[in-house]
Design a protein around this motif. Structure first.
Motif, PDB file in Angstrom:
ATOM      1  N   LEU A  37      51.069  -4.016 -26.043  1.00 37.75           N
ATOM      2  CA  LEU A  37      50.057  -3.098 -25.517  1.00 37.75           C
ATOM      3  C   LEU A  37      49.769  -1.981 -26.516  1.00 37.75           C
ATOM      4  O   LEU A  37      48.600  -1.629 -26.745  1.00 37.75           O
ATOM      5  CB  LEU A  37      50.524  -2.508 -24.188  1.00 37.75           C
ATOM      6  CG  LEU A  37      49.608  -1.456 -23.555  1.00 37.75           C
ATOM      7  CD1 LEU A  37      48.216  -2.031 -23.306  1.00 37.75           C
ATOM      8  CD2 LEU A  37      50.210  -0.928 -22.263  1.00 37.75           C
ATOM      9  N   ARG A  38      50.816  -1.442 -27.124  1.00 43.89           N
ATOM     10  CA  ARG A  38      50.631  -0.380 -28.118  1.00 43.89           C
ATOM     11  C   ARG A  38      49.846  -0.892 -29.327  1.00 43.89           C
ATOM     12  O   ARG A  38      48.968  -0.206 -29.848  1.00 43.89           O
ATOM     13  CB  ARG A  38      51.998   0.142 -28.561  1.00 43.89           C
ATOM     14  CG  ARG A  38      51.966   1.237 -29.626  1.00 43.89           C
ATOM     15  CD  ARG A  38      53.367   1.802 -29.822  1.00 43.89           C
ATOM     16  NE  ARG A  38      53.430   2.656 -30.997  1.00 43.89           N
ATOM     17  CZ  ARG A  38      53.730   2.233 -32.223  1.00 43.89           C
ATOM     18  NH1 ARG A  38      53.993   0.939 -32.416  1.00 43.89           N
ATOM     19  NH2 ARG A  38      53.760   3.066 -33.241  1.00 43.89           N
ATOM     20  N   GLY A  39      50.137  -2.133 -29.755  1.00 44.55           N
ATOM     21  CA  GLY A  39      49.387  -2.714 -30.862  1.00 44.55           C
ATOM     22  C   GLY A  39      47.925  -2.928 -30.518  1.00 44.55           C
ATOM     23  O   GLY A  39      47.039  -2.719 -31.347  1.00 44.55           O
ATOM     24  N   CYS A  40      47.667  -3.320 -29.255  1.00 43.85           N
ATOM     25  CA  CYS A  40      46.277  -3.498 -28.827  1.00 43.85           C
ATOM     26  C   CYS A  40      45.530  -2.167 -28.819  1.00 43.85           C
ATOM     27  O   CYS A  40      44.335  -2.105 -29.147  1.00 43.85           O
ATOM     28  CB  CYS A  40      46.243  -4.128 -27.441  1.00 43.85           C
ATOM     29  SG  CYS A  40      46.768  -5.866 -27.405  1.00 43.85           S
ATOM     30  N   LEU A  41      46.222  -1.094 -28.450  1.00 48.52           N
ATOM     31  CA  LEU A  41      45.594   0.230 -28.461  1.00 48.52           C
ATOM     32  C   LEU A  41      45.255   0.648 -29.888  1.00 48.52           C
ATOM     33  O   LEU A  41      44.188   1.225 -30.146  1.00 48.52           O
ATOM     34  CB  LEU A  41      46.524   1.257 -27.816  1.00 48.52           C
ATOM     35  CG  LEU A  41      46.679   1.149 -26.295  1.00 48.52           C
ATOM     36  CD1 LEU A  41      47.789   2.066 -25.808  1.00 48.52           C
ATOM     37  CD2 LEU A  41      45.371   1.472 -25.586  1.00 48.52           C
ATOM     38  N   LEU A  42      46.162   0.356 -30.836  1.00 44.88           N
ATOM     39  CA  LEU A  42      45.867   0.675 -32.233  1.00 44.88           C
ATOM     40  C   LEU A  42      44.707  -0.166 -32.745  1.00 44.88           C
ATOM     41  O   LEU A  42      43.847   0.326 -33.484  1.00 44.88           O
ATOM     42  CB  LEU A  42      47.104   0.455 -33.105  1.00 44.88           C
ATOM     43  CG  LEU A  42      46.933   0.790 -34.585  1.00 44.88           C
ATOM     44  CD1 LEU A  42      46.549   2.249 -34.784  1.00 44.88           C
ATOM     45  CD2 LEU A  42      48.210   0.473 -35.362  1.00 44.88           C
ATOM     46  N   PHE A  43      44.666  -1.446 -32.337  1.00 40.33           N
ATOM     47  CA  PHE A  43      43.531  -2.282 -32.721  1.00 40.33           C
ATOM     48  C   PHE A  43      42.236  -1.722 -32.157  1.00 40.33           C
ATOM     49  O   PHE A  43      41.216  -1.653 -32.848  1.00 40.33           O
ATOM     50  CB  PHE A  43      43.719  -3.712 -32.235  1.00 40.33           C
ATOM     51  CG  PHE A  43      42.455  -4.518 -32.277  1.00 40.33           C
ATOM     52  CD1 PHE A  43      41.915  -4.914 -33.492  1.00 40.33           C
ATOM     53  CD2 PHE A  43      41.778  -4.837 -31.108  1.00 40.33           C
ATOM     54  CE1 PHE A  43      40.724  -5.634 -33.538  1.00 40.33           C
ATOM     55  CE2 PHE A  43      40.599  -5.554 -31.148  1.00 40.33           C
ATOM     56  CZ  PHE A  43      40.073  -5.959 -32.363  1.00 40.33           C
ATOM     57  N   GLY A  44      42.270  -1.304 -30.873  1.00 39.73           N
ATOM     58  CA  GLY A  44      41.075  -0.727 -30.273  1.00 39.73           C
ATOM     59  C   GLY A  44      40.608   0.498 -31.025  1.00 39.73           C
ATOM     60  O   GLY A  44      39.412   0.670 -31.287  1.00 39.73           O
ATOM     61  N   SER A  45      41.554   1.355 -31.407  1.00 39.58           N
ATOM     62  CA  SER A  45      41.204   2.549 -32.169  1.00 39.58           C
ATOM     63  C   SER A  45      40.566   2.178 -33.499  1.00 39.58           C
ATOM     64  O   SER A  45      39.541   2.745 -33.900  1.00 39.58           O
ATOM     65  CB  SER A  45      42.454   3.397 -32.396  1.00 39.58           C
ATOM     66  OG  SER A  45      42.167   4.516 -33.206  1.00 39.58           O
TER      67      SER A  45
END
Length: 313
Positions: A82-90
C-alpha cells in the motif's frame, strides 16, 4: 544541561547543509527530466516505472542485499505494498501534472503537503495540532487557492494532478511514520520502489510511447539515479543533524525549480504563483518552528520532572 541540549538541536553541521542542498538538486533534476521526457512524447507510465526499477537495482547493489537479506524482510507486506502504491500515485500524478504546469507550480502545491500531514496526524497518529498550527494550515490552503485560482479559468487538470500527487505523498509519509517502528529502514527503502515496479509490469505492454533516441534513453535511465541518489543523500544528512534542524531545507527546491524551469523550458512563474508559494512556504516554516518550540518545551518539562524525582529519591 537543558541549554546545551537546545543548542545541539539547533546547530546544523555545514556538511549536513551541503548534503540537503544536493538532495533537492537531485530531486529538481528528477522532476525536470520527467517533464522533459513527457513533453518529448514518452509515456508517463514508462517514466514512472523506469524511475522505480532503476531505484530497486541501485538499492540492491549499493546496500548489498545478497549479503544480509534479513535486513530487507517485510514484517507487514500488505502495508509495504500500500505504501509503495501511494508513492507510485505521488510520482505518476506529478509526472502527469508536469505536462501542463511549470516546475514552480507543481513544487508550490507539493509544499502544502507538510500542512496536510500535520492535519492528518491527529486522526491517524494521535498527534493533534494546536490552533496556531491550524491557522498556518488554513493560510497554506489560501496559498494553494492563489496558485490554482479556481473559478477564474486558471484551474486545470494539471492542478488536479498536482493536488493528487501531494495528497498521495502525504499519506505515504503518514504510513512511513507508522511503519518505521516495526520495519527496517532497508525494507522501507526497497519496497517503496519494488512494489510499484512489480505491480506496473502488466500495464507496460499498453504503453508504446518509448524514447526515440539514445539521449532520451539516457535521461530515462538517469531518473532512477536522481531519485535513489537523492534519498541516499537524505539519509546521510539525517545522520549528521536532527530532523528539526533540517526541516526548512526542502524549501530550497523552489529556487532550483525556478532556475531549472527558466534554463530548460524558458518558463518563469507569474506573480500569483510566487505569491501563493511565498504564503505556503511561510506557513510551512511557521509549523516547523512551532513544532520545534513544542518539542523543546516537552523536553524541558521531562528534564524538570526527572530532576524533581531525583531529589525525592
Amino acid at each position: 544541561m537543558t541549554t546545551s541540549k537546545n543548542h545541539d538541536d539547533s546547530a546544523t553541521p555545514p556538511a549536513a547543509m551541503l548534503l540537503m542542498l544536493c538532495v533537492y538538486v537531485c530531486f529538481t533534476f528528477l522532476d525536470t527530466s520527467s517533464k522533459y521526457l513527457v513533453l518529448a512524447g514518452v509515456s508517463a507510465l514508462i517514466v514512472a516505472w523506469t524511475r522505480f526499477i532503476v531505484h530497486v537495482l541501485l538499492v540492491g547493489v549499493f546496500l548489498r542485499g545478497w549479503r544480509e537479506p534479513s535486513r530487507f524482510r517485510a514484517n507487514n507486506l500488505p502495508a509495504h505494498i500500500l505504501r509503495g502504491c501511494l508513492l507510485f500515485g505521488s510520482t505518476m500524478f506529478n509526472v502527469l501534472a508536469l505536462r501542463t504546469l511549470q516546475l514552480a507550480e507543481t513544487t508550490s502545491i507539493y509544499f502544502f503537503g507538510p500542512m496536510v500531514i500535520t492535519a492528518l496526524a491527529g486522526p491517524l497518529l494521535g498527534e493533534w495540532a494546536g490552533w496556531r498550527r491550524w491557522l498556518a494550515i488554513l493560510a497554506g490552503f489560501v496559498g494553494v487557492l492563489i496558485i490554482t485560482r479556481p473559478g477564474v479559468g486558471v484551474f486545470g487538470i494539471g492542478h488536479l494532478f498536482a493536488l493528487g500527487s501531494m495528497l498521495s505523498n502525504s499519506f505515504y509519509v503518514i504510513m512511513t511514520r507508522r511503519m518505521s517502528a516495526t520495519e527496517t529502514s532497508e525494507s522501507l527503502i526497497l519496497f517503496s520502489a519494488l512494489a510499484p515496479a512489480v505491480l506496473l509490469v502488466p500495464m507496460l505492454p499498453f504503453s508504446h510511447a518509448l524514447p526515440q533516441d539514445g539521449w532520451h534513453w539516457f535521461i530515462l535511465l538517469m531518473l532512477g539515479v536522481f531519485g535513489a541518489g537523492g534519498h541516499w543523500l537524505l539519509v546521510q544528512a539525517y545522520r549528521l543533524a536532527t530532523t528539526t534542524a533540517l526541516a526548512p531545507y526542502p524549501y530550497s527546491q523552489m529556487v532550483w525549480m525556478i532556475v531549472s524551469g527558466w534554463l530548460i523550458f524558458h518558463q518563469l512563474p507569474d506573480r500569483w504563483t510566487l505569491l501563493g508559494a511565498a504564503i505556503i512556504v511561510a506557513s510551512g516554516l511557521y509549523i516547523i518552528h512551532r513544532e520545534h518550540r513544542l518539542r523543546l518545551r516537552n523536553s524541558a518539562s521531562l528534564d524538570t520532572e526527572a530532576e524533581t524525582l531525583a531529589k525525592k529519591l
